[in-house]
Design a protein around this motif. Structure first.
Motif, PDB file in Angstrom:
ATOM      1  N   PHE A   1       0.828  -1.204   0.000  1.00  0.00           N
ATOM      2  CA  PHE A   1       0.000   0.000   0.000  1.00  0.00           C
ATOM      3  C   PHE A   1       0.863   1.255   0.000  1.00  0.00           C
ATOM      4  O   PHE A   1       0.666   2.173  -0.797  1.00  0.00           O
ATOM      5  CB  PHE A   1      -0.928  -0.016   1.216  1.00  0.00           C
ATOM      6  N   HIS A   2       1.844   1.299   0.896  1.00  0.00           N
ATOM      7  CA  HIS A   2       2.703   2.486   0.976  1.00  0.00           C
ATOM      8  C   HIS A   2       3.684   2.551  -0.187  1.00  0.00           C
ATOM      9  O   HIS A   2       4.055   3.640  -0.630  1.00  0.00           O
ATOM     10  CB  HIS A   2       3.445   2.502   2.313  1.00  0.00           C
ATOM     11  N   PHE A   3       4.092   1.402  -0.706  1.00  0.00           N
ATOM     12  CA  PHE A   3       5.019   1.394  -1.841  1.00  0.00           C
ATOM     13  C   PHE A   3       4.377   2.052  -3.060  1.00  0.00           C
ATOM     14  O   PHE A   3       4.928   2.986  -3.644  1.00  0.00           O
ATOM     15  CB  PHE A   3       5.434  -0.046  -2.170  1.00  0.00           C
ATOM     16  N   PHE A   4       3.199   1.570  -3.458  1.00  0.00           N
ATOM     17  CA  PHE A   4       2.569   2.097  -4.668  1.00  0.00           C
ATOM     18  C   PHE A   4       1.949   3.474  -4.428  1.00  0.00           C
ATOM     19  O   PHE A   4       1.869   4.286  -5.355  1.00  0.00           O
ATOM     20  CB  PHE A   4       1.527   1.106  -5.191  1.00  0.00           C
ATOM     21  N   GLY A   5       1.538   3.755  -3.188  1.00  0.00           N
ATOM     22  CA  GLY A   5       1.052   5.101  -2.884  1.00  0.00           C
ATOM     23  C   GLY A   5       2.155   6.131  -2.989  1.00  0.00           C
ATOM     24  O   GLY A   5       1.967   7.208  -3.575  1.00  0.00           O
ATOM     25  N   TYR A   6       3.330   5.805  -2.446  1.00  0.00           N
ATOM     26  CA  TYR A   6       4.464   6.731  -2.522  1.00  0.00           C
ATOM     27  C   TYR A   6       4.996   6.819  -3.945  1.00  0.00           C
ATOM     28  O   TYR A   6       5.445   7.885  -4.377  1.00  0.00           O
ATOM     29  CB  TYR A   6       5.567   6.267  -1.568  1.00  0.00           C
ATOM     30  N   LEU A   7       4.905   5.710  -4.689  1.00  0.00           N
ATOM     31  CA  LEU A   7       5.316   5.738  -6.096  1.00  0.00           C
ATOM     32  C   LEU A   7       4.443   6.713  -6.882  1.00  0.00           C
ATOM     33  O   LEU A   7       4.936   7.448  -7.741  1.00  0.00           O
ATOM     34  CB  LEU A   7       5.224   4.331  -6.699  1.00  0.00           C
ATOM     35  N   GLU A   8       3.141   6.740  -6.583  1.00  0.00           N
ATOM     36  CA  GLU A   8       2.252   7.703  -7.235  1.00  0.00           C
ATOM     37  C   GLU A   8       2.684   9.130  -6.937  1.00  0.00           C
ATOM     38  O   GLU A   8       2.702   9.987  -7.827  1.00  0.00           O
ATOM     39  CB  GLU A   8       0.812   7.498  -6.768  1.00  0.00           C
ATOM     40  N   ILE A   9       3.018   9.402  -5.686  1.00  0.00           N
ATOM     41  CA  ILE A   9       3.454  10.749  -5.304  1.00  0.00           C
ATOM     42  C   ILE A   9       4.687  11.157  -6.097  1.00  0.00           C
ATOM     43  O   ILE A   9       4.763  12.255  -6.665  1.00  0.00           O
ATOM     44  CB  ILE A   9       3.745  10.814  -3.790  1.00  0.00           C
ATOM     45  N   LEU A  10       5.668  10.264  -6.172  1.00  0.00           N
ATOM     46  CA  LEU A  10       6.915  10.586  -6.868  1.00  0.00           C
ATOM     47  C   LEU A  10       6.700  10.737  -8.375  1.00  0.00           C
ATOM     48  O   LEU A  10       7.307  11.601  -9.008  1.00  0.00           O
ATOM     49  CB  LEU A  10       7.961   9.501  -6.586  1.00  0.00           C
ATOM     50  N   VAL A  11       5.820   9.916  -8.959  1.00  0.00           N
ATOM     51  CA  VAL A  11       5.540  10.050 -10.386  1.00  0.00           C
ATOM     52  C   VAL A  11       4.835  11.377 -10.670  1.00  0.00           C
ATOM     53  O   VAL A  11       5.111  12.040 -11.677  1.00  0.00           O
ATOM     54  CB  VAL A  11       4.700   8.865 -10.900  1.00  0.00           C
ATOM     55  N   LEU A  12       3.927  11.796  -9.791  1.00  0.00           N
ATOM     56  CA  LEU A  12       3.272  13.095  -9.948  1.00  0.00           C
ATOM     57  C   LEU A  12       4.297  14.233  -9.872  1.00  0.00           C
ATOM     58  O   LEU A  12       4.191  15.224 -10.599  1.00  0.00           O
ATOM     59  CB  LEU A  12       2.201  13.282  -8.881  1.00  0.00           C
TER      60      LEU A  12
ATOM     61  N   LEU B   1       4.199  21.477  -4.948  1.00  0.00           N
ATOM     62  CA  LEU B   1       3.638  21.343  -6.289  1.00  0.00           C
ATOM     63  C   LEU B   1       2.696  22.499  -6.607  1.00  0.00           C
ATOM     64  O   LEU B   1       2.750  23.073  -7.700  1.00  0.00           O
ATOM     65  CB  LEU B   1       2.905  20.006  -6.422  1.00  0.00           C
ATOM     66  N   LEU B   2       1.841  22.872  -5.656  1.00  0.00           N
ATOM     67  CA  LEU B   2       0.902  23.968  -5.906  1.00  0.00           C
ATOM     68  C   LEU B   2       1.629  25.295  -6.082  1.00  0.00           C
ATOM     69  O   LEU B   2       1.323  26.073  -6.992  1.00  0.00           O
ATOM     70  CB  LEU B   2      -0.102  24.071  -4.754  1.00  0.00           C
ATOM     71  N   ILE B   3       2.596  25.563  -5.200  1.00  0.00           N
ATOM     72  CA  ILE B   3       3.358  26.825  -5.314  1.00  0.00           C
ATOM     73  C   ILE B   3       4.127  26.867  -6.626  1.00  0.00           C
ATOM     74  O   ILE B   3       4.173  27.896  -7.311  1.00  0.00           O
ATOM     75  CB  ILE B   3       4.320  26.970  -4.110  1.00  0.00           C
ATOM     76  N   SER B   4       4.712  25.744  -7.006  1.00  0.00           N
ATOM     77  CA  SER B   4       5.481  25.692  -8.254  1.00  0.00           C
ATOM     78  C   SER B   4       4.587  25.908  -9.466  1.00  0.00           C
ATOM     79  O   SER B   4       4.971  26.575 -10.432  1.00  0.00           O
ATOM     80  CB  SER B   4       6.195  24.340  -8.374  1.00  0.00           C
TER      81      SER B   4
ATOM     82  N   ILE C   1      -5.654  18.953 -11.059  1.00  0.00           N
ATOM     83  CA  ILE C   1      -6.852  18.242 -10.579  1.00  0.00           C
ATOM     84  C   ILE C   1      -6.461  16.909  -9.945  1.00  0.00           C
ATOM     85  O   ILE C   1      -6.938  16.537  -8.871  1.00  0.00           O
ATOM     86  CB  ILE C   1      -7.846  18.016 -11.728  1.00  0.00           C
ATOM     87  N   VAL C   2      -5.572  16.168 -10.623  1.00  0.00           N
ATOM     88  CA  VAL C   2      -5.119  14.873 -10.101  1.00  0.00           C
ATOM     89  C   VAL C   2      -4.385  15.062  -8.769  1.00  0.00           C
ATOM     90  O   VAL C   2      -4.583  14.285  -7.822  1.00  0.00           O
ATOM     91  CB  VAL C   2      -4.208  14.177 -11.134  1.00  0.00           C
ATOM     92  N   ILE C   3      -3.548  16.079  -8.686  1.00  0.00           N
ATOM     93  CA  ILE C   3      -2.805  16.356  -7.450  1.00  0.00           C
ATOM     94  C   ILE C   3      -3.756  16.626  -6.290  1.00  0.00           C
ATOM     95  O   ILE C   3      -3.596  16.084  -5.190  1.00  0.00           O
ATOM     96  CB  ILE C   3      -1.848  17.555  -7.667  1.00  0.00           C
ATOM     97  N   VAL C   4      -4.766  17.453  -6.526  1.00  0.00           N
ATOM     98  CA  VAL C   4      -5.717  17.800  -5.469  1.00  0.00           C
ATOM     99  C   VAL C   4      -6.509  16.562  -5.036  1.00  0.00           C
ATOM    100  O   VAL C   4      -6.681  16.298  -3.837  1.00  0.00           O
ATOM    101  CB  VAL C   4      -6.676  18.911  -5.944  1.00  0.00           C
TER     102      VAL C   4
END
Length: 304
Positions: A102-113, A212-215, A243-246
């Protein structure tokens, strides 16, 4: 003195204890889960087999769709199966495996974003140097680093979980194993452990979201130098990503950066970012992207 854990399995309470509601839940989430797998599979196969979708942006969308499918796989099948079973038991080893995945693929999503933002920044703010900054080798290296970072993050979660001694009642008031619900059957004071969880996962989500939002504010400000058509295309791409980030970060921040108290609504928020969000990501990227829709139509018409 170290306290030995006397628990070999945990009982998941699920979303509800009402039998009729459980049947409805199983049907609804079965369709949502199948839809998520189908959507992300179509995107992965389309990008992989289409020569027109060879740019870095689609390279990162490929891995986002892959992470979405795997992220949904870590929780949805268990939720669906437990909704139609009498005893919602999960073994200790299965629970630890679920936390890791769960944390592996969740964190992978964060890094890919984050990598997708880096690609957008280079394309909009550094168009002349774009091909040198975001080359194929650079993209491959960044994705490998994302996999390594995800492995380190999930390993830290597991090492923390394995140090917690558990005892009866071995009940987890959730529909999957996660760190905060897992602290309820712990035999020791979990205040410090909870702080570490918030500092780890909560800080990652909050800092990534704010950066990400500030950037993106700076990126959108730089569009004033673009032509009307160029501004329209850049805005369309950036809007989809924002939208995906939010959708992904806001529920995660609520769960992992909130005060050290678990509320009943937490399970519904978790449903949104574990099951609903992976379903929405492909829709946001494909419905707003003519190239993906055209390539998907062409590829699958040829296959049929």
């Amino acid at each position: 003195m170290e306290v030995e854990s006397s628990v070999s399995e945990f009982i998941l309470l699920g979303l509800t204890q009402n039998l009729l509601k459980e049947k409805v839940v199983s049907v609804i989430f079965l369709f949502l889960y199948l839809g998520t797998l189908l959507e992300n599979f179509l995107i992965v196969m389309t990008i992989r087999n289409s020569q027109k979708l060879g740019s870095p942006m689609y390279f990162f969308i490929f891995y986002l769709s892959f992470a979405d499918a795997c992220f949904s796989l870590t929780t949805a099948p268990r939720l669906i199966a437990d909704s139609v079973s009498e005893k919602k038991a999960i073994s200790f080893n299965e629970c630890m495996t679920q936390i890791f995945a769960f944390h592996f693929f969740g964190y992978l999503e964060i890094l890919v974003l984050v990598l997708m933002f880096f690609d957008h920044y280079a394309a909009i703010c550094k168009p002349v140097q774009y091909t040198a900054i975001i080359s194929q080798s650079v993209c491959g290296t960044l994705v490998k680093l994302a996999w390594m970072g995800s492995c380190i993050h999930s390993s830290a979660q597991i090492l923390l979980a394995l140090k917690i001694p558990f005892c009866d009642p071995n009940v987890i008031d959730h529909y999957f194993c996660d760190m905060q619900p897992l602290l309820k059957p712990a035999c020791v004071d979990t205040y410090v452990i909870n702080l570490l969880i918030v500092f780890n996962s909560g800080t990652i989500c909050m800092v990534s979201f704010l950066l990400l939002l500030i950037s993106y504010i700076f990126i959108l400000h730089s569009l004033s130098n673009y032509s009307t058509e160029g501004r329209r295309k850049a805005l369309s791409t950036c809007t989809s990503h924002i939208i995906v980030i939010v959708l992904f970060f806001v529920p995660c921040i609520y769960i992992y950066a909130c005060p050290l108290t678990v509320f009943p609504v937490d399970k519904m928020v978790a449903v949104f970012y574990t099951i609903v969000t992976p379903l929405l990501h492909p829709l946001i990227f494909t419905l707003r992207n003519a190239e993906v829709k055209q390539a998907m139509r062409k590829l699958w018409c040829n296959k049929v």
